[in-house]
Scaffold this motif. Sequence first.
Motif, PDB file in Angstrom:
ATOM      1  N   ARG A 193       0.828  -1.213   0.000  1.00  0.00           N
ATOM      2  CA  ARG A 193       0.000   0.000   0.000  1.00  0.00           C
ATOM      3  C   ARG A 193       0.861   1.261   0.000  1.00  0.00           C
ATOM      4  O   ARG A 193       0.317   2.375  -0.012  1.00  0.00           O
ATOM      5  CB  ARG A 193      -0.902   0.009   1.239  1.00  0.00           C
ATOM      6  N   GLY A 194       2.175   1.088   0.058  1.00  0.00           N
ATOM      7  CA  GLY A 194       3.064   2.248   0.067  1.00  0.00           C
ATOM      8  C   GLY A 194       3.145   2.937   1.413  1.00  0.00           C
ATOM      9  O   GLY A 194       3.546   4.103   1.493  1.00  0.00           O
ATOM     10  N   VAL A 195       2.779   2.241   2.471  1.00  0.00           N
ATOM     11  CA  VAL A 195       2.819   2.815   3.818  1.00  0.00           C
ATOM     12  C   VAL A 195       4.216   2.591   4.377  1.00  0.00           C
ATOM     13  O   VAL A 195       4.709   1.466   4.385  1.00  0.00           O
ATOM     14  CB  VAL A 195       1.761   2.159   4.732  1.00  0.00           C
ATOM     15  N   PRO A 196       4.880   3.654   4.845  1.00  0.00           N
ATOM     16  CA  PRO A 196       6.233   3.469   5.390  1.00  0.00           C
ATOM     17  C   PRO A 196       6.213   2.642   6.676  1.00  0.00           C
ATOM     18  O   PRO A 196       5.206   2.581   7.377  1.00  0.00           O
ATOM     19  CB  PRO A 196       6.712   4.894   5.675  1.00  0.00           C
ATOM     20  N   LYS A 197       7.360   2.034   6.960  1.00  0.00           N
ATOM     21  CA  LYS A 197       7.488   1.261   8.203  1.00  0.00           C
ATOM     22  C   LYS A 197       7.361   2.198   9.388  1.00  0.00           C
ATOM     23  O   LYS A 197       7.814   3.340   9.333  1.00  0.00           O
ATOM     24  CB  LYS A 197       8.851   0.573   8.255  1.00  0.00           C
ATOM     25  N   PRO A 198       6.733   1.714  10.472  1.00  0.00           N
ATOM     26  CA  PRO A 198       6.584   2.583  11.661  1.00  0.00           C
ATOM     27  C   PRO A 198       7.912   2.855  12.335  1.00  0.00           C
ATOM     28  O   PRO A 198       8.871   2.203  12.210  1.00  0.00           O
ATOM     29  CB  PRO A 198       5.670   1.785  12.583  1.00  0.00           C
TER      30      PRO A 198
END
Length: 87
Positions: A82-87
């Motif tokens: 989804r293109g969400v960066p790692k936390p």
Amino acid sequence: VSEVDSLLPSTVLAHLLAHEMGHLLLPGEDHSRRGIMKPVLIRADWKEAVVGALNFTAEEASILRNEVMKRQRQEGAQRAARGVPKP
């Protein structure tokens, strides 16, 4: 004073939650003959709980660790897709 007499509600709740999490994370597992996944805990089990010795069996603990790591990898892959960066 016996160990069971010093049993706190928080100890009961923590063990109940751990038991139920075991049902969610141990695929195909039901109850075991010993440890925190026993279907009914008796006085001796609660004595173990009070001193922090009522646990998952070694096999259950290994399965739980592997299942948690698998789910973390899956979540990471889904985030990346989804293109969400790692936390």
